[in-house]
Structures are given as C-alpha cells and as structure tokens.
Design a protein around this motif. Structure first.
Motif, mmCIF file in Angstrom:
data_model
loop_
_atom_site.group_PDB
_atom_site.id
_atom_site.type_symbol
_atom_site.label_atom_id
_atom_site.label_comp_id
_atom_site.label_asym_id
_atom_site.label_seq_id
_atom_site.Cartn_x
_atom_site.Cartn_y
_atom_site.Cartn_z
ATOM 1 N N TYR A 80 124.508 95.069 78.671
ATOM 2 C CA TYR A 80 124.313 95.500 80.059
ATOM 3 C C TYR A 80 123.171 94.708 80.691
ATOM 4 N N SER A 81 122.068 94.545 79.958
ATOM 5 C CA SER A 81 120.913 93.829 80.513
ATOM 6 C C SER A 81 121.240 92.352 80.743
ATOM 7 N N GLN A 82 122.040 91.758 79.878
ATOM 8 C CA GLN A 82 122.454 90.379 80.103
ATOM 9 C C GLN A 82 123.314 90.284 81.369
ATOM 10 N N GLY A 87 123.812 88.425 86.955
ATOM 11 C CA GLY A 87 124.048 88.675 88.377
ATOM 12 C C GLY A 87 122.818 88.399 89.218
ATOM 13 N N SER A 88 121.644 88.723 88.698
ATOM 14 C CA SER A 88 120.407 88.495 89.447
ATOM 15 C C SER A 88 120.117 87.002 89.598
ATOM 16 N N LEU A 166 125.047 95.044 92.944
ATOM 17 C CA LEU A 166 126.413 94.856 92.442
ATOM 18 C C LEU A 166 126.427 94.712 90.929
ATOM 19 N N SER A 167 125.441 94.011 90.374
ATOM 20 C CA SER A 167 125.374 93.822 88.918
ATOM 21 C C SER A 167 125.103 95.125 88.186
ATOM 22 N N LEU A 168 124.333 96.012 88.820
ATOM 23 C CA LEU A 168 124.119 97.332 88.214
ATOM 24 C C LEU A 168 125.452 98.034 87.965
ATOM 25 N N ILE A 169 126.354 97.888 88.910
ATOM 26 C CA ILE A 169 127.664 98.551 88.822
ATOM 27 C C ILE A 169 128.622 97.745 87.947
ATOM 28 N N ILE A 170 128.761 96.459 88.245
ATOM 29 C CA ILE A 170 129.741 95.616 87.550
ATOM 30 C C ILE A 170 129.441 95.521 86.055
ATOM 31 N N SER A 171 128.160 95.415 85.699
ATOM 32 C CA SER A 171 127.783 95.273 84.286
ATOM 33 C C SER A 171 128.194 96.481 83.455
#
Length: 183
Positions: A80-82, A87-88, A166-171
């Motif tokens: 998840y962190s990757q 995304g960031s 978006l990355s919070l959700i997509i990941s």
C-alpha cells in the motif's frame, strides 16, 4: 557433440518507487501538456470546462498503469505504501512538467492568452449583473492567481494533492503485499 553453453542471467534491477513513479509522471505529464496545448490553441470553453475532469481521469489512469507496471516488474507485489509513493511521485512529476509547459507557453508563446481569458471572465460577470465593485474585486483575485508563476506553483500543488488523494483510494485496490514481508 557440442558443448552446452550456459548463458549468464541478465541483471534486472528491482523497480523502485522513484524510477517507476518518475516514468509514470513523465508519461502522464506529456498527456496533460497535449491537452493543455489544445485548450490554449483552441480557447474552447468546453475543453476549459473539462480540464479538471480530464486531469482527474488522466491521473487515475496514470496511477493505475504505473501500479500495474511496478507490480509486473516486482514479482506481482506492491505494498500500500509503495502504491501511495508511486502515485505521489507521479503527481509531482506530472505537475512540474505541466507547470513548466504552462509557464513557458503563457510567458513566451502567447503572453496575451490570460488577458483574453480575463476579458471573457469580466464579460460573464457583467452578464450576471454584478456591480462594478464586485467585478473589480473578483477580477483582482483572479488576476493574482493567473500569473504564470502562480499557475506553475498551483499546477504542482494541485497535481500532487489530487494524485495523493487518488493514490490513497487506488492503492487499496491495487496493492498485493508479498507474503514474506511485513509493510
């Protein structure tokens, strides 16, 4: 009988959040630049209105494809962190590229573009029946936010912010933790 030749395995470096995020950011940034160029050249109100939606969809697609590329080069795994990091980084890089393009275009290629847009905004406010004082106040605020330097900074900040959210959700959907590692 011919001797058996053993080939040396080729070295494949593990993908990193930085190298994959930068690559995804460059591709996403180029797509955003092409769209921005269409908006600037055509001065189409429909394209201008759809800019936020296009940016959102572009970032979603860029993040998903970058996650997919990272996983395919990392044995199918991504934490998840990757995913959040990918995304960031993508958001920062695409924001910088888009911001640099906008700065160059609005400063050197068509430095009257923002003045034309301000005239259109003024006419719209007049059509809405706003008083001269209200119009001047709104135009002053808009003028402050529409300088090429400010647009450059806003491009980076907004792209990073949108990509992070978006990355919070997509990941959450694209992660696939390695069973032997704890993240």
């Amino acid at each position: 009988m011919e001797p058996v030749q053993h080939s040396e395995p080729t070295y494949q470096p593990e993908p990193t959040v930085w190298n994959k995020g930068i690559k995804g950011g460059v591709i996403t940034g180029i797509i955003m630049i092409v769209y921005s160029l269409l908006v600037y050249i055509t001065e189409s109100e429909a394209l201008q209105s759809a800019s936020f939606l296009f940016s959102l969809i572009g970032l979603i697609i860029g993040i998903v494809l970058t996650h997919k590329a990272f996983r395919s080069e990392n044995g199918g795994f991504m934490s998840y962190s990757q995913g959040l990091g990918l995304g960031s980084v993508l958001g920062i890089v695409s924001g910088v590229l888009s911001g640099v393009f906008a700065f160059i275009y609005l400063t050197f290629v068509d430095n009257e573009y923002m003045a034309r847009q301000m005239d259109v905004a003024r006419m719209r406010l007049e059509d809405q029946g706003m008083s001269d004082a209200q119009i001047e106040q709104a135009m002053g605020f808009t003028d402050m936010l529409s300088s090429p330097g400010t647009l450059f900074m806003l491009s980076i900040i907004s792209s990073l912010f949108m990509a992070f959210i978006l990355s919070l959700i997509i990941s959450a959907f694209t992660k696939n933790n390695h069973p032997e590692q704890v993240y």
